[in-house]
Design a protein around this motif. Structure first.
Motif, PDB file in Angstrom:
ATOM      1  N   PRO A 309       0.792  -1.234   0.000  1.00 37.42           N
ATOM      2  CA  PRO A 309       0.000   0.000   0.000  1.00 37.42           C
ATOM      3  C   PRO A 309       0.821   1.280   0.000  1.00 37.42           C
ATOM      4  N   GLY A 310       2.103   1.170   0.324  1.00 43.36           N
ATOM      5  CA  GLY A 310       2.932   2.377   0.337  1.00 43.36           C
ATOM      6  C   GLY A 310       2.434   3.395   1.352  1.00 43.36           C
ATOM      7  N   SER A 311       2.587   4.661   1.019  1.00 46.18           N
ATOM      8  CA  SER A 311       2.293   5.729   1.977  1.00 46.18           C
ATOM      9  C   SER A 311       0.816   5.862   2.336  1.00 46.18           C
ATOM     10  N   THR A 312      -0.082   5.271   1.534  1.00 44.79           N
ATOM     11  CA  THR A 312      -1.497   5.327   1.914  1.00 44.79           C
ATOM     12  C   THR A 312      -1.727   4.615   3.246  1.00 44.79           C
ATOM     13  N   PHE A 313      -0.851   3.668   3.576  1.00 48.93           N
ATOM     14  CA  PHE A 313      -0.990   2.918   4.825  1.00 48.93           C
ATOM     15  C   PHE A 313      -0.662   3.779   6.046  1.00 48.93           C
ATOM     16  N   LYS A 314       0.025   4.880   5.836  1.00 47.56           N
ATOM     17  CA  LYS A 314       0.375   5.763   6.952  1.00 47.56           C
ATOM     18  C   LYS A 314      -0.859   6.316   7.651  1.00 47.56           C
ATOM     19  N   LEU A 315      -1.959   6.422   6.902  1.00 50.03           N
ATOM     20  CA  LEU A 315      -3.202   6.917   7.505  1.00 50.03           C
ATOM     21  C   LEU A 315      -3.665   5.989   8.622  1.00 50.03           C
ATOM     22  N   ILE A 316      -3.577   4.699   8.390  1.00 49.98           N
ATOM     23  CA  ILE A 316      -3.991   3.739   9.417  1.00 49.98           C
ATOM     24  C   ILE A 316      -3.017   3.770  10.584  1.00 49.98           C
ATOM     25  N   GLN A 317      -1.720   3.889  10.304  1.00 51.50           N
ATOM     26  CA  GLN A 317      -0.729   3.974  11.386  1.00 51.50           C
ATOM     27  C   GLN A 317      -1.027   5.150  12.295  1.00 51.50           C
ATOM     28  N   ALA A 318      -1.360   6.297  11.696  1.00 53.73           N
ATOM     29  CA  ALA A 318      -1.665   7.484  12.496  1.00 53.73           C
ATOM     30  C   ALA A 318      -2.901   7.260  13.355  1.00 53.73           C
ATOM     31  N   LEU A 319      -3.925   6.654  12.780  1.00 56.56           N
ATOM     32  CA  LEU A 319      -5.173   6.431  13.518  1.00 56.56           C
ATOM     33  C   LEU A 319      -4.973   5.468  14.681  1.00 56.56           C
ATOM     34  N   ILE A 320      -4.211   4.392  14.468  1.00 55.17           N
ATOM     35  CA  ILE A 320      -3.941   3.446  15.554  1.00 55.17           C
ATOM     36  C   ILE A 320      -3.085   4.111  16.635  1.00 55.17           C
ATOM     37  N   GLY A 321      -2.099   4.896  16.203  1.00 52.61           N
ATOM     38  CA  GLY A 321      -1.262   5.598  17.178  1.00 52.61           C
ATOM     39  C   GLY A 321      -2.070   6.550  18.036  1.00 52.61           C
ATOM     40  N   LEU A 322      -2.995   7.294  17.439  1.00 53.76           N
ATOM     41  CA  LEU A 322      -3.850   8.212  18.192  1.00 53.76           C
ATOM     42  C   LEU A 322      -4.774   7.451  19.135  1.00 53.76           C
TER      43      LEU A 322
END
Length: 641
Positions: A309-322
């Motif tokens: 998924p590349g950088s689109t996956f960063k959105l999920i990382q941010a949401l889980i981190g929050l």
């Protein structure tokens, strides 16, 4: 005592005789099937095949309907063809075809009629029916041909073809017969039971020569064929065709979803083909040609192709981190001691800025904090426990599993956990430094375009999704599959989506997707560049709009097209504008995407470099050369069948 036994025995035999007489009366007087069987030489049972259900788009436009055609049947032991050459000329076939068809019919049964030639148009039938009287053993049967109002949605709709021997043997109920048609892929396969309808039966009288003499008993025993249920889809046919045009000369996918319902608005698998070419008597030839095409047009990329998924996956990382509390909306990170490179962008002191500029070091640190959110001192054990907790949180977004879309062969992708890495490294012999590439959507992650479109829908809904589906209504009552009404929650609270959406808006307005922004529509999007070992990287973009009231969520994948902002983002944003406004304002961008030929960048399996333009033309299949429809004239689609 003996006298009473005698009466019991006499009574028993009298009862048996009475039952026997009643049974004879039923069989000879009441049961019509007995008289039909006893008159098999003069009464013929004719099975009537119903029309398959039609398929409509979300605006009520017809997508798939049926055109009446005729099949020519042969009963080998009755067949008399004195002048084979003339016979072949009448039917427009070769002598070798005649021999092959007759041999196949004889192998099936010499005394039962079987298919000889399929799907003759009304014009063909009218021109030869009088001539065929000269050839005994041949008869016509009414049939229908699947017909498409537009050359689109081939992989989503699927195709019907003659049932295979294996399918005949495996059927649970004796419904299908040899030479019957059945849905083999796509919607046609998933909704076969609803689309096929109910067969009818007619009993007709005929003389010893097989000449029709009228209905048996005035047709009182006949049963009418019942057409299959119509299907109502969420597809927007106008937008679908527009998306197709943008993906010409490209390899990849487009998936657009209505966030509030999960209905599929558009689904493109490129390159594609005209579905009409698999709805003709030339099915076998055309299917074989499509199967040989090196770009695999029969492969349904939106649900079967897998990418990092590349950088689109960063959105999920941010949401889980929050959600896990390891970061706040105002968290910032330095780039010190970070093994992943930066894109030379401004400082990222907040989640929104990290998303906007797609900062690799930022999400490396977010992922590291998620993995080590435990009190375990041993680094190897801490990594294993942290990864499994991360895996469970990510899986609630539909990653690493089948979403359950109403299409066959959905690929679940790959979302690694502790067991996955234990197989490669051994238990507790790996740690964060072995898996950090997951932080930016690389490494062992594999997703489908459908899943990333669903992620866009989740963010649009701020935390939940409905199973993506093509068909939202079945039959006149438009019955809904209850599975598609179940709300799936991700466990991330709605307020945690705000900084992520802010960063996605920034990415479109002034970040990595700024060159394809649409005036008057607030779009939240995220570009991605999926690493690829064979040639240029893949271009990815996911988005939803309008932010204030999301009506469309979309994912676009263009293989070997480079950065997400170069190809995928422009295509996605043009489709968004088309869906929301029915017009395009940025004509220059549209023209550039129409003309973009990215297929020549694709390196095919077994090749070391892209195919040259000349070789490409030889390998590609022209739909025009394949398209040999049984219907000789255009047919106006009916409103009801």
């Amino acid at each position: 005592m003996l006298e009473s036994r005698r009466f019991v025995i006499i009574g028993f035999f009298a009862l048996v005789g009475l039952i026997y007489l009643l049974r004879l009366f039923y069989l000879q007087v009441l049961d019509e099937s007995y008289s039909i069987e006893s008159s098999s030489n003069s009464i013929k049972r004719v099975i009537e095949i119903p029309f398959r259900g039609q398929i409509y788009d979300r605006t009520g436009k017809l997508i798939v309907y049926n055109t009446p055609v005729y099949d020519l049947l042969v009963t080998p032991y009755k067949a008399r063809v004195d002048d084979t050459l003339r016979f072949c000329q009448v039917l427009g076939i070769e002598r070798r075809d005649f021999d092959s068809l007759m041999n196949a019919a004889s192998a099936y049964s010499r005394v039962k009629p079987s298919l000889f030639l399929r799907q003759l148009s009304k014009e063909d039938f009218a021109s030869i029916q009088d001539i065929m009287v000269d050839y005994s053993g041949f008869e016509f049967a009414k049939s229908s041909l699947r017909t498409y109002t537009a050359p689109t949605l081939a992989n989503t709709l699927g195709y019907v073809s003659e049932i295979t021997r294996g399918q005949l043997e495996k059927q649970e109920e004796p419904y299908y017969r040899q030479s019957d048609y059945i849905g083999q892929s796509g919607i046609e396969k998933i909704y076969e039971n609803e689309l096929r309808g109910k067969r009818g039966t007619k009993f007709v009288m005929q003389n010893v020569s097989g000449v029709y003499k009228g209905p048996w008993k005035g047709g009182e025993l006949d049963t009418m064929a019942v057409a299959g249920a119509n299907l109502y889809s969420g597809i927007d046919l106008e937008v679908q065709q527009y998306a197709d045009s943008l993906m010409v000369n490209k390899v990849g996918s487009v998936v657009a979803i209505e966030p509030k319902t999960g209905q599929i608005i558009s689904m493109v698998s490129a390159p594609t083909y005209d579905p009409n070419i698999l709805a003709s008597r030339y099915f076998s030839k055309n299917y074989a040609a499509l199967a040989r095409n090196p770009y695999k047009p029969l492969f349904n990329r939106p649900v079967m192709a897998s990418y990092r998924p590349g950088s689109t996956f960063k959105l999920i990382q941010a949401l889980i981190g929050l959600q896990e509390g390891v970061i706040t909306p105002e968290s910032g990170f330095t780039h010190a001691n970070c093994p992943v490179g930066c894109h030379n962008h401004p400082a990222t002191g907040t989640v929104a800025l990290g998303v906007m500029h797609s900062c690799n070091p930022y999400f490396y640190n977010v992922f590291r904090r998620i993995i080590y959110k435990n009190n375990i001192q041993n680094t190897f054990k801490a990594s294993a426990v942290g990864l499994d907790a991360w895996h469970d949180a990510i899986s609630k977004f539909g990653i690493g599993q089948r979403l359950g879309i109403d299409l066959p062969s959905e690929y679940k992708g790959n979302l690694p956990n502790k067991k996955y890495y234990d197989r490669f490294y051994g238990e507790y012999r790996w740690k964060f430094s072995n898996i950090y590439s997951l932080s930016i959507g690389e490494g062992e992650l594999l997703i489908t375009p459908l899943k990333m479109a669903n992620v866009a829908a989740i963010i649009a809904n701020k935390g939940y999704f409905y199973t993506p589906h093509v068909i939202h209504g079945i039959g006149d009552a438009k019955k809904v599959n209850p599975d598609f009404l179940v709300r799936h929650d991700t466990g991330v609270e709605s307020h945690n989506f705000d900084p992520v959406i802010e960063g996605m808006i920034g990415a479109v307005e002034g970040g990595t997707a700024r060159r394809s922004r649409v005036e008057g529509i607030t779009i939240a999007g995220k570009t991605g560049t999926s690493q690829n070992k064979r040639g240029d990287d893949h271009s990815i973009f996911i988005a939803f709009a309008p932010v204030e009231n999301p009506k469309i969520a979309i994912a676009v994948f263009v293989e070997n097209a480079g950065a997400g902002g170069s190809a995928a983002a422009p295509i996605a944003n043009l489709i968004i504008e088309k869906y929301l406004t029915r017009k395009i304002t940025n004509k220059a961008l549209e023209e550039r995407m129409f003309k973009a030929d990215l297929m020549s960048k694709v390196i095919l399996p077994g090749q070391k470099k892209p195919i040259s333009a000349d070789s490409l033309k030889k390998k590609l299949i022209s739909a025009d050369s394949l398209k040999k429809k049984a219907v000789s004239k255009p047919v106006t689609p009916p409103e009801k069948q």
